[in-house]
Design an enzyme around this catalytic site. Sequence first.
Site, PDB file in Angstrom:
ATOM      1  N   GLN A   1       0.755  -1.606   0.291  1.00 18.24           N
ATOM      2  CA  GLN A   1       0.173   0.176   0.243  1.00 18.24           C
ATOM      3  C   GLN A   1       1.064   1.189   0.088  1.00 18.24           C
ATOM      4  OE1 GLN A   1      -3.134  -0.118   2.884  1.00 18.24           O
ATOM      5  NE2 GLN A   1      -3.672   0.636   2.466  1.00 18.24           N
TER       6      GLN A   1
ATOM      7  N   SER B   1       4.198  -6.508   2.366  1.00 20.94           N
ATOM      8  CA  SER B   1       3.169  -6.073   3.046  1.00 20.94           C
ATOM      9  C   SER B   1       1.936  -7.339   2.157  1.00 20.94           C
ATOM     10  CB  SER B   1       2.695  -5.320   3.705  1.00 20.94           C
ATOM     11  OG  SER B   1       1.492  -5.091   4.597  1.00 20.94           O
ATOM     12  N   LEU B   2       0.931  -6.656   1.718  1.00 18.19           N
ATOM     13  CA  LEU B   2      -0.182  -6.547   0.439  1.00 18.19           C
ATOM     14  C   LEU B   2       0.778  -7.377  -0.139  1.00 18.19           C
ATOM     15  CD1 LEU B   2      -3.131  -6.471  -0.937  1.00 18.19           C
ATOM     16  CD2 LEU B   2      -1.693  -4.341  -1.752  1.00 18.19           C
TER      17      LEU B   2
ATOM     18  N   ARG C   1      -8.760  -9.180   2.560  1.00 18.12           N
ATOM     19  CA  ARG C   1      -7.971  -8.426   3.761  1.00 18.12           C
ATOM     20  C   ARG C   1      -8.195  -6.458   3.552  1.00 18.12           C
ATOM     21  NH1 ARG C   1      -2.873  -5.868   3.066  1.00 18.12           N
ATOM     22  NH2 ARG C   1      -1.582  -6.705   4.604  1.00 18.12           N
TER      23      ARG C   1
ATOM     24  N   HIS D   1      -0.744  -4.223  11.040  1.00 22.29           N
ATOM     25  CA  HIS D   1       0.967  -4.854  11.147  1.00 22.29           C
ATOM     26  C   HIS D   1       0.623  -4.855  12.808  1.00 22.29           C
ATOM     27  CE1 HIS D   1       1.641  -6.450   7.162  1.00 22.29           C
ATOM     28  NE2 HIS D   1       1.575  -4.805   7.382  1.00 22.29           N
TER      29      HIS D   1
ATOM     30  N   GLN E   1       0.449 -12.226   9.419  1.00 19.92           N
ATOM     31  CA  GLN E   1       1.323 -11.819   8.712  1.00 19.92           C
ATOM     32  C   GLN E   1       0.773 -10.021   9.474  1.00 19.92           C
ATOM     33  OE1 GLN E   1       0.336  -8.724   5.581  1.00 19.92           O
ATOM     34  NE2 GLN E   1       2.547 -10.064   4.652  1.00 19.92           N
TER      35      GLN E   1
END
Length: 295
Positions: free
Chosen positions: A9, A88-89, A113, A195, A244
């Site tokens: 992101q 991440s993503l 998500r 996170h 995660q």
Amino acid sequence: MKAYIFPGQGAQFTGMGLDLYENSKIAQDLFEEANEILGFSITDVMFEGTADELKQTKVTQPAIFLHSVILAKVLGDSFQPEMVAGHSLGELSALVANGVLSFEDGLRLVSKRALAMQKACEIAPSTMAAVLGLEDEVVEEVCASIDGVVVAANYNCPGQLVISGEVPAIEKACEILTEKGARRALVLPVGGAFHSPMMEPAREELAAAIEATTFNQPTCPVYQNVPAKAVTDPEEIKKNLIAQLTAPVKWTQCVQSMIADGGTEFVEVGPGKVLQGLMRKIDRSVAASGASFEA
């Protein structure tokens, strides 16, 4: 060895993916399929939407995923990863790129998500802050000393760590970190504390969706954010992907593991050049470039 890395992101921009759509039949078909799966025209927002429209989590995450995954598919035979990782993503993009997830399943999980994270953000005021110019250990110690939820969330590169948590705890941490000599401790314009333990409701929701999805044997190792090492077992990949959402993104450590395992050429697949910039700060000796698509 050639490594492909996928952004998370923050890499979105208006017009993203339009060149792919206009110049590739493969891309066009996948974008149209995505509109059907999502139940709204994400291509309209990607190609013509305002920065604010693109910033909505339910749009941002699928948009970045689509740009990355479709670009990888359009590259065709020239796309031969020997190792992959995503920030991440971006980890979900990496898992489609190395065959663990199908395009459709990957997109459905990304959409779930995004919506689950959005919902978790609305439960309590939370945020993230970028801390520049301090050792990781100093930042971790300060976070541990504060009442309330504040944790190290993104280990982006040496001297750049993002913290995540409750708004008052983040503000207090920024104050102390500045006193300790941080070059900057800046609250970020994000929807919530990604996170961190604040994402527990989202983690539970996503866990159910991940458990119900088929994970295949990967064509090459994925260096996942949670363990920061090569993983090839589909069950382990699942477990790490679930963890995660509430665990830190160990990006620096992922890249260092890839280099230690023989990664010499890193190609960023997706919008922007964020990861190429971080690569130069992690290790200048390896080549880093962006994937280019020739019409």
